[in-house]
Scaffold this active site. Structure first.
Site, mmCIF file in Angstrom:
data_model
loop_
_atom_site.group_PDB
_atom_site.id
_atom_site.type_symbol
_atom_site.label_atom_id
_atom_site.label_comp_id
_atom_site.label_asym_id
_atom_site.label_seq_id
_atom_site.Cartn_x
_atom_site.Cartn_y
_atom_site.Cartn_z
ATOM 1 N N ASP A 61 87.708 32.329 23.399
ATOM 2 C CA ASP A 61 87.698 34.111 23.225
ATOM 3 C C ASP A 61 88.701 34.273 23.035
ATOM 4 O O ASP A 61 89.311 34.860 23.692
ATOM 5 C CB ASP A 61 88.197 34.177 25.136
ATOM 6 C CG ASP A 61 87.821 34.885 25.805
ATOM 7 O OD1 ASP A 61 87.684 35.867 25.379
ATOM 8 O OD2 ASP A 61 87.223 35.154 27.182
ATOM 9 N N ASN A 88 81.734 37.518 14.740
ATOM 10 C CA ASN A 88 80.377 37.667 14.782
ATOM 11 C C ASN A 88 80.465 38.077 16.540
ATOM 12 O O ASN A 88 78.815 38.526 16.660
ATOM 13 C CB ASN A 88 79.486 36.121 14.125
ATOM 14 C CG ASN A 88 78.841 36.127 15.112
ATOM 15 O OD1 ASN A 88 77.141 36.746 14.780
ATOM 16 N ND2 ASN A 88 78.140 35.268 15.890
ATOM 17 N N TYR A 164 78.120 51.208 21.882
ATOM 18 C CA TYR A 164 77.537 50.313 20.788
ATOM 19 C C TYR A 164 77.597 50.379 19.698
ATOM 20 O O TYR A 164 78.277 50.344 18.453
ATOM 21 C CB TYR A 164 76.447 49.357 21.178
ATOM 22 C CG TYR A 164 75.272 48.473 20.205
ATOM 23 C CD1 TYR A 164 76.457 47.274 19.797
ATOM 24 C CD2 TYR A 164 74.618 48.348 19.330
ATOM 25 C CE1 TYR A 164 76.421 45.732 19.128
ATOM 26 C CE2 TYR A 164 74.663 46.923 18.067
ATOM 27 C CZ TYR A 164 75.661 45.931 18.615
ATOM 28 O OH TYR A 164 74.966 45.176 17.611
ATOM 29 N N LYS A 168 80.834 49.717 16.840
ATOM 30 C CA LYS A 168 81.036 49.221 15.770
ATOM 31 C C LYS A 168 81.159 50.388 14.963
ATOM 32 O O LYS A 168 81.346 50.021 13.431
ATOM 33 C CB LYS A 168 78.698 48.640 15.421
ATOM 34 C CG LYS A 168 78.486 47.471 16.038
ATOM 35 C CD LYS A 168 79.525 46.549 15.892
ATOM 36 C CE LYS A 168 78.285 45.921 16.303
ATOM 37 N NZ LYS A 168 79.055 43.671 16.074
ATOM 38 N N THR A 199 67.307 36.715 19.103
ATOM 39 C CA THR A 199 68.871 36.507 20.071
ATOM 40 C C THR A 199 68.717 37.190 21.275
ATOM 41 O O THR A 199 67.833 38.076 21.477
ATOM 42 C CB THR A 199 69.683 36.095 19.038
ATOM 43 O OG1 THR A 199 70.287 38.375 19.761
ATOM 44 C CG2 THR A 199 69.119 36.235 17.258
HETATM 45 N N1 NAP Z 1 70.614 40.573 17.199
HETATM 46 C C1 NAP Z 1 70.490 41.587 16.997
HETATM 47 O O1 NAP Z 1 69.562 42.211 16.347
HETATM 48 C C2 NAP Z 1 71.903 42.302 16.148
HETATM 49 C C3 NAP Z 1 71.206 43.636 14.762
HETATM 50 C C4 NAP Z 1 72.484 43.458 15.053
HETATM 51 C C5 NAP Z 1 73.836 43.531 14.700
HETATM 52 N N2 NAP Z 1 74.159 41.725 15.507
HETATM 53 C C6 NAP Z 1 75.519 41.458 15.811
HETATM 54 O O2 NAP Z 1 75.368 40.504 15.363
HETATM 55 C C7 NAP Z 1 76.201 38.946 16.505
HETATM 56 C C8 NAP Z 1 75.427 38.133 16.627
HETATM 57 O O3 NAP Z 1 74.834 38.670 17.939
HETATM 58 P P1 NAP Z 1 73.310 37.911 18.398
HETATM 59 O O4 NAP Z 1 71.813 38.773 18.206
HETATM 60 O O5 NAP Z 1 73.673 36.430 18.165
HETATM 61 O O6 NAP Z 1 74.149 37.969 20.248
HETATM 62 P P2 NAP Z 1 74.045 36.600 21.406
HETATM 63 O O7 NAP Z 1 72.738 36.121 21.159
HETATM 64 O O8 NAP Z 1 73.977 37.668 22.456
HETATM 65 O O9 NAP Z 1 75.527 36.360 21.086
HETATM 66 C C9 NAP Z 1 76.705 37.489 20.824
HETATM 67 C C10 NAP Z 1 77.685 35.906 20.713
HETATM 68 O O10 NAP Z 1 79.214 36.155 21.553
HETATM 69 C C11 NAP Z 1 80.016 35.719 21.981
HETATM 70 N N3 NAP Z 1 80.873 36.696 22.394
HETATM 71 C C12 NAP Z 1 80.982 37.338 23.293
HETATM 72 N N4 NAP Z 1 82.156 38.259 24.177
HETATM 73 C C13 NAP Z 1 83.167 36.980 23.366
HETATM 74 C C14 NAP Z 1 84.317 36.643 23.138
HETATM 75 N N5 NAP Z 1 85.255 37.520 23.995
HETATM 76 N N6 NAP Z 1 85.226 35.533 22.406
HETATM 77 C C15 NAP Z 1 83.906 34.060 22.291
HETATM 78 N N7 NAP Z 1 82.817 34.887 21.754
HETATM 79 C C16 NAP Z 1 82.286 35.792 22.388
HETATM 80 C C17 NAP Z 1 79.006 35.213 22.819
HETATM 81 O O11 NAP Z 1 79.311 33.985 23.432
HETATM 82 P P3 NAP Z 1 79.163 33.505 25.726
HETATM 83 O O12 NAP Z 1 77.495 33.250 24.808
HETATM 84 O O13 NAP Z 1 80.073 32.987 25.952
HETATM 85 O O14 NAP Z 1 78.279 34.693 25.236
HETATM 86 C C18 NAP Z 1 77.810 34.618 22.230
HETATM 87 O O15 NAP Z 1 77.876 33.415 21.380
HETATM 88 C C19 NAP Z 1 76.796 40.106 17.518
HETATM 89 O O16 NAP Z 1 78.078 40.941 16.816
HETATM 90 C C20 NAP Z 1 76.098 41.627 17.722
HETATM 91 O O17 NAP Z 1 76.665 42.822 17.700
HETATM 92 C C21 NAP Z 1 72.914 41.720 16.085
#
Ligand code: NAP
Length: 247
Positions: A61, A88, A164, A168, A199
């Protein structure tokens, strides 16, 4: 062959899982999958094992100091090295109605978003850097978003999303500061935007898959010596190659 050790935060699902999976396909990389929920982590590890990819798993975490310290100790005892760190793990409260304007944004939400998206990245990076410095080798990839580009802030089509975006922007700033501190070393740190992906965070209307979003992370995680340092990249798919975005 000495394998490189790659740590991906928040890698039991979404983009983190896709990055872990793509890195695990490389012979010279040992992936350490991490998640705050152990059950999710073991399930993800098993999914990869079903595809003949042997990754290690450890709970992490990134907002919890004890968890990060315990993880760093475990890495040192298990491998004595860390070569790749993909920051990530992230949270995104943009769907909360208060996030549609800076006039209504809740300070608790803003703080919580900074805690995960900026402070936690500083914490885990600080904890693992000694294991990179020991070999004068490191590739750090910070997962950002084009919503953090100040240059396009006034003209992009994304929601206002103050918590957000500001978090970032903070992550991009952290990338620039760290790059300055690492100048002259073979530890390279860069940020990138993976694009809008399908996602849990991005939702099902997003145009791209997590696998597509992972490509640029893998590129930055495996940069050659003398490669990019302290840059902010767009997703490679959009431009057919590695293109630095304006901050
Ligand atoms: N999806 C998009 O369109 C998009 C676009 C631009 C950037 N991003 C970036 O891409 C990255 C991944 O996002 P995603 O789309 O894959 O979202 P996601 O499916 O919501 O995954 C986020 C991940 O972060 C983990 N997390 C959150 N808080 C945490 C903590 N305190 N310790 C450890 N793990 C933690 C979550 O774990 P839990 O399962 O335990 O919650 C999950 O595995 C993020 O940084 C996001 O800002 C995403």
């Amino acid at each position: 062959m000495v394998q490189k050790v790659a740590v991906i935060t928040g890698s039991s699902k979404g983009l983190g899982y896709a990055i872990a999976r793509q890195l695990a396909q490389k012979q010279d990389i040992q992936v350490v999958l991490t998640s705050r929920n152990q059950q999710d982590g073991f399930a993800a590890q098993q999914k990869l094992a079903n595809e003949n990819m042997q990754v290690n798993y450890h709970p992490l975490d990134v907002t919890n100091d004890a968890s990060v310290q315990e993880f760093a100790t475990w890495l040192e005892q298990s491998y004595g090295r860390v070569d790749i760190l993909v920051n990530n793990a992230g949270v995104n409260p943009t769907m909360e109605p208060e996030e549609s304007s800076l006039f209504t944004v809740q300070m608790e939400t803003m703080l919580a978003t900074f805690t995960t998206n900026v402070v936690a990245v500083a914490r885990i990076t600080q904890a693992l850097l000694p294991l990179m410095k020991a070999n004068n080798y490191g590739r750090i990839v910070n997962v950002s978003t084009e919503m953090a580009s100040l240059t396009s802030m006034g003209s992009d089509y994304y929601p206002l999303a103050p918590s957000y975006r500001l978090s970032k922007i903070g992550l991009n700033g952290l990338t620039a500061i760290l790059a300055k501190e690492l100048a002259g070393t073979n530890i390279l740190v860069n940020a990138y935007s993976p694009g809008w992906m399908q996602t849990d965070m991005g939702g099902s209307n997003a145009p791209y898959t997590a696998d597509e979003g992972a490509e640029t992370a893998v590129y930055l995680a495996t940069l050659p010596e003398g490669g990019a340092q302290g840059k902010f990249f767009a997703e490679m798919r959009k431009f057919g190659g590695a293109i630095a975005l304006p901050w």
